[in-house]
Design a protein around this motif. Structure first.
Motif, PDB file in Angstrom:
ATOM      1  N   GLU A  55       0.844  -1.204   0.000  1.00  0.00           N
ATOM      2  CA  GLU A  55       0.000   0.000   0.000  1.00  0.00           C
ATOM      3  C   GLU A  55       0.874   1.246   0.000  1.00  0.00           C
ATOM      4  OE1 GLU A  55      -4.009   1.668   2.291  1.00  0.00           O
ATOM      5  OE2 GLU A  55      -2.681   0.241   3.309  1.00  0.00           O
ATOM      6  N   ASP A  56       0.414   2.261  -0.716  1.00  0.00           N
ATOM      7  CA  ASP A  56       1.128   3.537  -0.766  1.00  0.00           C
ATOM      8  C   ASP A  56       0.097   4.643  -0.588  1.00  0.00           C
ATOM      9  OD1 ASP A  56       2.754   5.691  -1.198  1.00  0.00           O
ATOM     10  OD2 ASP A  56       3.089   5.291  -3.324  1.00  0.00           O
ATOM     11  N   THR A  57       0.120   5.265   0.605  1.00  0.00           N
ATOM     12  CA  THR A  57      -0.824   6.347   0.886  1.00  0.00           C
ATOM     13  C   THR A  57      -0.072   7.668   0.918  1.00  0.00           C
ATOM     14  OG1 THR A  57      -0.568   6.230   3.302  1.00  0.00           O
ATOM     15  CG2 THR A  57      -2.187   4.748   2.285  1.00  0.00           C
ATOM     16  N   GLU A  58      -0.780   8.713   1.252  1.00  0.00           N
ATOM     17  CA  GLU A  58      -0.165  10.040   1.284  1.00  0.00           C
ATOM     18  C   GLU A  58       0.942  10.127   2.315  1.00  0.00           C
ATOM     19  OE1 GLU A  58      -1.476  14.744   1.934  1.00  0.00           O
ATOM     20  OE2 GLU A  58      -3.008  13.179   1.815  1.00  0.00           O
ATOM     21  N   ASN A  59       0.775   9.400   3.427  1.00  0.00           N
ATOM     22  CA  ASN A  59       1.717   9.532   4.536  1.00  0.00           C
ATOM     23  C   ASN A  59       2.550   8.290   4.832  1.00  0.00           C
ATOM     24  OD1 ASN A  59       0.828  12.243   5.245  1.00  0.00           O
ATOM     25  ND2 ASN A  59      -1.048  11.283   6.048  1.00  0.00           N
ATOM     26  N   ASP A  67      10.631  15.101   2.953  1.00  0.00           N
ATOM     27  CA  ASP A  67      11.235  15.255   1.626  1.00  0.00           C
ATOM     28  C   ASP A  67      11.109  13.976   0.782  1.00  0.00           C
ATOM     29  OD1 ASP A  67      12.906  13.738   3.197  1.00  0.00           O
ATOM     30  OD2 ASP A  67      14.752  14.767   2.606  1.00  0.00           O
ATOM     31  N   PHE A  68      10.108  13.166   1.104  1.00  0.00           N
ATOM     32  CA  PHE A  68       9.893  11.907   0.368  1.00  0.00           C
ATOM     33  C   PHE A  68       9.748  12.172  -1.132  1.00  0.00           C
ATOM     34  CE2 PHE A  68       6.833   9.135  -1.743  1.00  0.00           C
ATOM     35  CZ  PHE A  68       7.409   7.886  -1.561  1.00  0.00           C
ATOM     36  N   GLU A  69      10.292  11.247  -1.939  1.00  0.00           N
ATOM     37  CA  GLU A  69      10.159  11.358  -3.387  1.00  0.00           C
ATOM     38  C   GLU A  69      10.209   9.982  -4.047  1.00  0.00           C
ATOM     39  OE1 GLU A  69      13.388  13.688  -4.791  1.00  0.00           O
ATOM     40  OE2 GLU A  69      14.914  12.192  -4.318  1.00  0.00           O
ATOM     41  N   TYR A  70       9.624   9.893  -5.239  1.00  0.00           N
ATOM     42  CA  TYR A  70       9.712   8.681  -6.052  1.00  0.00           C
ATOM     43  C   TYR A  70      10.975   8.786  -6.915  1.00  0.00           C
ATOM     44  CZ  TYR A  70       4.822   7.886  -4.782  1.00  0.00           C
ATOM     45  OH  TYR A  70       3.651   7.688  -4.088  1.00  0.00           O
ATOM     46  N   ARG A 104      12.135  -0.909  -3.745  1.00  0.00           N
ATOM     47  CA  ARG A 104      13.201  -0.589  -2.793  1.00  0.00           C
ATOM     48  C   ARG A 104      12.861   0.749  -2.135  1.00  0.00           C
ATOM     49  NH1 ARG A 104      18.786  -1.801  -6.229  1.00  0.00           N
ATOM     50  NH2 ARG A 104      17.992  -3.592  -7.429  1.00  0.00           N
ATOM     51  N   ILE A 105      13.060   0.837  -0.840  1.00  0.00           N
ATOM     52  CA  ILE A 105      12.845   2.102  -0.136  1.00  0.00           C
ATOM     53  C   ILE A 105      14.106   2.466   0.644  1.00  0.00           C
ATOM     54  CG2 ILE A 105      10.333   1.924   0.031  1.00  0.00           C
ATOM     55  CD1 ILE A 105      10.634   0.950   2.897  1.00  0.00           C
ATOM     56  N   GLU A 106      14.397   3.756   0.681  1.00  0.00           N
ATOM     57  CA  GLU A 106      15.521   4.277   1.451  1.00  0.00           C
ATOM     58  C   GLU A 106      14.951   4.966   2.686  1.00  0.00           C
ATOM     59  OE1 GLU A 106      18.636   3.783   0.444  1.00  0.00           O
ATOM     60  OE2 GLU A 106      18.010   2.845  -1.444  1.00  0.00           O
ATOM     61  N   LEU A 107      15.465   4.612   3.858  1.00  0.00           N
ATOM     62  CA  LEU A 107      14.965   5.168   5.111  1.00  0.00           C
ATOM     63  C   LEU A 107      16.087   5.872   5.878  1.00  0.00           C
ATOM     64  CD1 LEU A 107      13.640   1.945   4.898  1.00  0.00           C
ATOM     65  CD2 LEU A 107      12.051   3.163   6.396  1.00  0.00           C
ATOM     66  N   ASN A 108      15.697   6.907   6.624  1.00  0.00           N
ATOM     67  CA  ASN A 108      16.676   7.583   7.473  1.00  0.00           C
ATOM     68  C   ASN A 108      16.730   6.912   8.846  1.00  0.00           C
ATOM     69  OD1 ASN A 108      14.470   8.579   8.990  1.00  0.00           O
ATOM     70  ND2 ASN A 108      14.346  10.429   7.707  1.00  0.00           N
ATOM     71  N   LYS A 109      17.588   7.419   9.701  1.00  0.00           N
ATOM     72  CA  LYS A 109      17.775   6.803  11.015  1.00  0.00           C
ATOM     73  C   LYS A 109      16.532   6.890  11.896  1.00  0.00           C
ATOM     74  CE  LYS A 109      19.978  10.993  12.848  1.00  0.00           C
ATOM     75  NZ  LYS A 109      21.226  11.546  13.439  1.00  0.00           N
ATOM     76  N   GLU A 117      12.517   8.034   2.723  1.00  0.00           N
ATOM     77  CA  GLU A 117      12.930   9.212   1.957  1.00  0.00           C
ATOM     78  C   GLU A 117      12.707   9.027   0.455  1.00  0.00           C
ATOM     79  OE1 GLU A 117      16.964   9.967   3.214  1.00  0.00           O
ATOM     80  OE2 GLU A 117      16.266  11.235   4.846  1.00  0.00           O
ATOM     81  N   SER A 118      12.755   7.778   0.001  1.00  0.00           N
ATOM     82  CA  SER A 118      12.537   7.531  -1.433  1.00  0.00           C
ATOM     83  C   SER A 118      11.982   6.139  -1.661  1.00  0.00           C
ATOM     84  CB  SER A 118      13.825   7.727  -2.227  1.00  0.00           C
ATOM     85  OG  SER A 118      14.770   6.723  -1.874  1.00  0.00           O
ATOM     86  N   LEU A 119      11.336   5.980  -2.792  1.00  0.00           N
ATOM     87  CA  LEU A 119      10.770   4.706  -3.193  1.00  0.00           C
ATOM     88  C   LEU A 119      10.971   4.534  -4.688  1.00  0.00           C
ATOM     89  CD1 LEU A 119       7.295   3.272  -2.165  1.00  0.00           C
ATOM     90  CD2 LEU A 119       8.020   3.253  -4.536  1.00  0.00           C
ATOM     91  N   GLU A 120      11.406   3.339  -5.091  1.00  0.00           N
ATOM     92  CA  GLU A 120      11.612   3.085  -6.521  1.00  0.00           C
ATOM     93  C   GLU A 120      11.285   1.639  -6.857  1.00  0.00           C
ATOM     94  OE1 GLU A 120      15.515   3.032  -8.216  1.00  0.00           O
ATOM     95  OE2 GLU A 120      16.456   2.599  -6.267  1.00  0.00           O
ATOM     96  N   MET A 121      10.941   1.424  -8.107  1.00  0.00           N
ATOM     97  CA  MET A 121      10.744   0.072  -8.622  1.00  0.00           C
ATOM     98  C   MET A 121      11.771  -0.187  -9.710  1.00  0.00           C
ATOM     99  SD  MET A 121       7.383  -1.750 -10.337  1.00  0.00           S
ATOM    100  CE  MET A 121       7.589  -0.927 -11.942  1.00  0.00           C
ATOM    101  N   ASN A 122      12.513  -1.283  -9.547  1.00  0.00           N
ATOM    102  CA  ASN A 122      13.551  -1.647 -10.495  1.00  0.00           C
ATOM    103  C   ASN A 122      13.099  -2.863 -11.301  1.00  0.00           C
ATOM    104  OD1 ASN A 122      15.987  -2.579 -11.713  1.00  0.00           O
ATOM    105  ND2 ASN A 122      17.175  -1.552 -10.133  1.00  0.00           N
ATOM    106  N   PRO A 123      13.087  -2.783 -12.624  1.00  0.00           N
ATOM    107  CA  PRO A 123      12.649  -3.928 -13.436  1.00  0.00           C
ATOM    108  C   PRO A 123      13.401  -5.208 -13.142  1.00  0.00           C
ATOM    109  CG  PRO A 123      12.915  -1.966 -14.799  1.00  0.00           C
ATOM    110  CD  PRO A 123      13.483  -1.629 -13.458  1.00  0.00           C
ATOM    111  N   GLU A 124      14.666  -5.082 -12.732  1.00  0.00           N
ATOM    112  CA  GLU A 124      15.484  -6.251 -12.472  1.00  0.00           C
ATOM    113  C   GLU A 124      15.046  -7.014 -11.217  1.00  0.00           C
ATOM    114  OE1 GLU A 124      19.788  -5.220 -12.961  1.00  0.00           O
ATOM    115  OE2 GLU A 124      18.931  -3.282 -13.475  1.00  0.00           O
ATOM    116  N   ASP A 125      14.284  -6.369 -10.352  1.00  0.00           N
ATOM    117  CA  ASP A 125      13.827  -7.018  -9.106  1.00  0.00           C
ATOM    118  C   ASP A 125      12.572  -7.856  -9.323  1.00  0.00           C
ATOM    119  OD1 ASP A 125      15.894  -5.827  -7.639  1.00  0.00           O
ATOM    120  OD2 ASP A 125      14.673  -4.048  -7.175  1.00  0.00           O
TER     121      ASP A 125
END
Length: 209
Positions: A150-154, A172-175, A190-195, A200-208
């Motif tokens: 699920e991907d909501t506003e928050n 500062d979240f971004e796709y 894949r998602i990148e998270l801070n401490k 902070e970011s979300l992406e979809m990689n075709p290779e995954d």
């Protein structure tokens, strides 16, 4: 038999011998050519999901399960097919690679010109723990891979192998690509998270996929 008939017979026999030898010679010459025409180098781009594999002369990634490794070659299982990949002269492995990676999913960087592997590393999915964490930085930031439920506003909800967890989005979240949340739903992301455990970011990689 008179002399004239003898000479004619000898001449005819000689001509037939030359024709026969020429025919054998042509057959022998054609066999290697036929064999050579049936042998061709496997084009590794056809097995890759990396968008770079569609570009001419562009190096690309190739992902599969490592079945076998020799001094000169690697054998990957990709979509139930065994694919042999030669190692380049500059081939190297990731410094953090475990000793035994046979049967694990690996990522090879392929030199498009030589059709040879230049490097080998585990994929994020192969590195990930039960919570989907596959990379941690010294400053506390970390990376997670899993299915986007699920991907909501928050928030985003990620299903890893053993957990299903909600993560709050940072201010500062971004796709990281052009896909919308709808395109990525139920796909591996894949998602990148801070401490502070904020995404902070979300992406979809075709290779995954």
């Amino acid at each position: 038999m008179n002399k004239k008939m003898f000479v004619l017979s000898l001449s005819l026999a000689s001509s037939l011998s030359i024709i026969s030898l020429t025919g054998c010679s042509n057959q022998n010459d054609s066999s290697p050519n036929n064999d050579k025409s049936t042998k061709h180098k496997d084009i590794l781009q056809q097995y890759s999901k990396d968008p770079d594999s569609k570009k001419k002369n562009e190096d690309f990634d190739l992902i599969g399960k490592l079945k076998k490794e020799t001094n000169n070659n690697l054998v990957l299982t990709i979509d139930n097919k065994e694919v042999e990949v030669p190692k380049s002269k500059l081939f190297q492995k990731d410094k953090d690679l475990p000793k035994d990676v046979i049967g694990k999913q690996v990522n090879l960087e392929i030199n498009a010109k030589d059709q040879a592997a230049e490097s080998l590393e585990l994929t994020p999915q192969a590195k990930a723990d039960a919570n989907g964490i596959y990379e941690k930085d010294a400053d506390g930031d970390y990376s997670v891979i899993g299915k986007l439920m699920e991907d909501t506003e928050n928030e985003v909800t990620i299903q890893a192998s053993a957990t299903k967890k909600n993560y709050k989005k940072a201010k500062d979240f971004e796709y990281d690509n052009d896909n919308t949340s709808q395109d990525m739903e139920n796909k591996i992301v894949r998602i990148e998270l801070n401490k502070n455990n904020e995404v902070e970011s979300l992406e979809m990689n075709p290779e995954d996929q």
